[in-house]
Design an enzyme around this catalytic site. Sequence first.
Site, PDB file in Angstrom:
ATOM      1  N   VAL A   1       0.849  -1.179  -0.070  1.00 41.15           N
ATOM      2  CA  VAL A   1      -0.041   0.049   0.051  1.00 41.15           C
ATOM      3  C   VAL A   1       0.824   1.435   0.099  1.00 41.15           C
ATOM      4  O   VAL A   1       0.770   2.183  -0.947  1.00 41.15           O
ATOM      5  CB  VAL A   1      -0.740  -0.002   1.112  1.00 41.15           C
ATOM      6  CG1 VAL A   1      -1.777   1.341   1.180  1.00 41.15           C
ATOM      7  CG2 VAL A   1      -1.766  -1.302   1.137  1.00 41.15           C
ATOM      8  N   ALA A   2       1.857   1.505   0.960  1.00 39.07           N
ATOM      9  CA  ALA A   2       2.796   2.232   0.996  1.00 39.07           C
ATOM     10  C   ALA A   2       4.033   2.095   1.805  1.00 39.07           C
ATOM     11  O   ALA A   2       4.224   0.936   2.234  1.00 39.07           O
ATOM     12  CB  ALA A   2       2.003   3.731   1.986  1.00 39.07           C
ATOM     13  N   MET A   3       4.839   2.939   1.404  1.00 39.71           N
ATOM     14  CA  MET A   3       6.371   2.857   1.842  1.00 39.71           C
ATOM     15  C   MET A   3       6.724   4.232   2.570  1.00 39.71           C
ATOM     16  O   MET A   3       6.780   5.150   1.741  1.00 39.71           O
ATOM     17  CB  MET A   3       7.183   2.254   1.153  1.00 39.71           C
ATOM     18  CG  MET A   3       8.766   2.024   1.385  1.00 39.71           C
ATOM     19  SD  MET A   3       8.547   0.513   2.792  1.00 39.71           S
ATOM     20  CE  MET A   3      10.130   1.086   3.705  1.00 39.71           C
TER      21      MET A   3
ATOM     22  N   ASN B   1       9.498   5.551   2.677  1.00 41.70           N
ATOM     23  CA  ASN B   1      10.999   6.283   2.478  1.00 41.70           C
ATOM     24  C   ASN B   1      10.966   7.580   2.889  1.00 41.70           C
ATOM     25  O   ASN B   1      10.128   8.431   2.450  1.00 41.70           O
ATOM     26  CB  ASN B   1      11.224   6.162   0.720  1.00 41.70           C
ATOM     27  CG  ASN B   1      10.803   4.592   0.266  1.00 41.70           C
ATOM     28  OD1 ASN B   1      11.500   3.901   0.753  1.00 41.70           O
ATOM     29  ND2 ASN B   1      10.069   4.431  -0.703  1.00 41.70           N
TER      30      ASN B   1
ATOM     31  N   GLU C   1       2.549   6.871   7.261  1.00 37.70           N
ATOM     32  CA  GLU C   1       3.949   6.924   6.934  1.00 37.70           C
ATOM     33  C   GLU C   1       4.431   8.344   7.472  1.00 37.70           C
ATOM     34  O   GLU C   1       5.701   8.482   7.770  1.00 37.70           O
ATOM     35  CB  GLU C   1       3.738   7.039   5.353  1.00 37.70           C
ATOM     36  CG  GLU C   1       3.096   5.809   4.860  1.00 37.70           C
ATOM     37  CD  GLU C   1       3.667   4.643   5.135  1.00 37.70           C
ATOM     38  OE1 GLU C   1       4.669   4.623   5.473  1.00 37.70           O
ATOM     39  OE2 GLU C   1       2.760   3.521   5.468  1.00 37.70           O
TER      40      GLU C   1
ATOM     41  N   HIS D   1       6.138   7.172  10.588  1.00 35.26           N
ATOM     42  CA  HIS D   1       7.295   6.539  10.590  1.00 35.26           C
ATOM     43  C   HIS D   1       8.516   7.668  10.412  1.00 35.26           C
ATOM     44  O   HIS D   1       9.759   7.024  10.794  1.00 35.26           O
ATOM     45  CB  HIS D   1       7.420   5.892   9.261  1.00 35.26           C
ATOM     46  CG  HIS D   1       6.568   4.461   9.264  1.00 35.26           C
ATOM     47  ND1 HIS D   1       7.345   3.432  10.443  1.00 35.26           N
ATOM     48  CD2 HIS D   1       5.801   3.688   8.690  1.00 35.26           C
ATOM     49  CE1 HIS D   1       6.553   2.360  10.486  1.00 35.26           C
ATOM     50  NE2 HIS D   1       5.787   2.389   9.442  1.00 35.26           N
TER      51      HIS D   1
ATOM     52  N   GLU E   1       6.673  -0.490  13.739  1.00 28.32           N
ATOM     53  CA  GLU E   1       5.210  -0.318  13.059  1.00 28.32           C
ATOM     54  C   GLU E   1       4.091  -0.301  14.600  1.00 28.32           C
ATOM     55  O   GLU E   1       3.252   0.332  14.333  1.00 28.32           O
ATOM     56  CB  GLU E   1       4.821  -1.650  12.521  1.00 28.32           C
ATOM     57  CG  GLU E   1       5.630  -1.885  11.215  1.00 28.32           C
ATOM     58  CD  GLU E   1       5.446  -1.017  10.173  1.00 28.32           C
ATOM     59  OE1 GLU E   1       4.263   0.020  10.399  1.00 28.32           O
ATOM     60  OE2 GLU E   1       6.231  -1.024   9.079  1.00 28.32           O
TER      61      GLU E   1
END
Length: 541
Positions: A150-152, A154, A178, A181, A200
């Site tokens: 779905v998403a990262m 970065n 995100e 994160h 997470e």
Amino acid sequence: IWWLDPELTYGNAKPFVFTQGHSVCNRSFFPCFDTPAVKCTYSATVKAPAGIQVLMSATQSSYLEEEGVYQFYMEYPVPAYLVALVAGDLIHADIGPRSRVWAEPCLLPTAISKLSGIVERWLTAAESLYGPYIWGRYDIVFLPPSFPIVAMENPCLTFIISSILESDEFLIIDVIHEVAHSWFGNAVTNATWEEMWLSEGLATYAQRRITTETYGAAFTCLETAFRLDALHRQMKLLGEDNPVSKLQVKLEPGVNPSNLMNLFTYEKGYCFVYYLSQLCGDPRHFDSFLRAYIEKYKFTSVVAQDLLDSFLNFFPELKEQCVESKAGLEFERWLNATGPPLAEPDLSQGSSLTRPVETLFKLWTTEPLDSVAAASSVDLTKWRTFQTVLFLDRLLDGSPLPHEVIKKLSECYSSQLDSMNAEIRIRWLQIVVRNYYYPDLYKVRRFLENQMSRMYTIPLYEDLCTGTLKSFALEIFYQTQNQLHPNLRKTIQQILSQGLNPLPAIDTTAVTTDTPAMVLEDKVSEATNGAISLRDVNVSA
């Protein structure tokens, strides 16, 4: 590194390439210590043909147009898995003082309309909770449906799958996760994949603190109830004694750490962090601790004991009370016991949103079915997405349903659901499949022909292959396989192969391990005419 021919993009105009490093894939991108325990800065030079925009997860970038060369530099130390590259027909628009969205031209207006102004609101809320955002820019790039997750997160450049643009609420949650994160995972990283919850679980907790500040406690409790429902569903499938339900899971040699990514990492980890916050009495006291934790450990990698020792040192009164050894809730037990969370959050503040879901579910599942009129009067288009998916998930848990019930459900809701986002539609289609409701089966085919992401295909293929619809699934797969991400294609083939003779070999010449291009033949004549060949894209890091 995944190379996509133009037809695998939304615009069908130019080739596309992206990398996905999490968790141990970047060793195939560049030589590195591919472990979250090691962090370093990086620089990269990328040469690309005219008309191809290149982006990386870097704090600084420049472009020499006459040479077609991009230069990138990440000035802060990051683990290898956070080095990321994307290149394709991408254009951008600013959506805030330190944020822009990148997308294919046909998608950019939608991305702008969904995110303009609100990303800065989320960043500001996060900063008020956990201290300054240290990465400079927070940009977002929307990727084709082949993107396998779905998403990262970065750094500086969140990667997110474009199909999530359909659902405002899932888009909000995924982007805020995100954003979180940036503090938990990127600034302070789990030193080993065996403790992925340190990234997470903490990011999920921070995400929910941010949503509470920006959207209220009721919305946060609704989303949490939806996720915890999913956690317990996964628990039933895996069994309470399954070792992957531990927070400190043992990583056996030769096992890909990505195989350990599950809801326990997120939701059981969240429940532990929430429990720690409750020990403080006031979540704002816990926010203060997390700010100090980030300041102490930023740009380093930690183990669980670092977090827990810091927690007890920050709250000496809790250390004196020996909260780490409280019977039944010992920290060690949280980390190493299998099964569900030892304690779950109080979600009563979300009752105004969850109670209508529970009421409607009871109307449909209490025999005899006398209350169809009352149930059919509920307009699901007025509900929040998370209410509808919570309702459908509970119907899924109860499937197969009596034929009369599934027939009436379709009569009441099928046309409403057709116009809703993919997160809702896939759940209704799973209900259709699990109940063998043939009048709506054509919608399953239509959905799979148009949704090529892992999250919208795997659940349906698994359901189709558990009963008598496997031949239907095979037919759809052979029609759509060339549009699928290579890893996804392999996964679906494995699902289809269960209980069958091995499937005929699929043509994989389009993507092989020894060539960087999906089109293998030389394209001299095409290049002469100005067409772009993927061979022209040269990556060095």
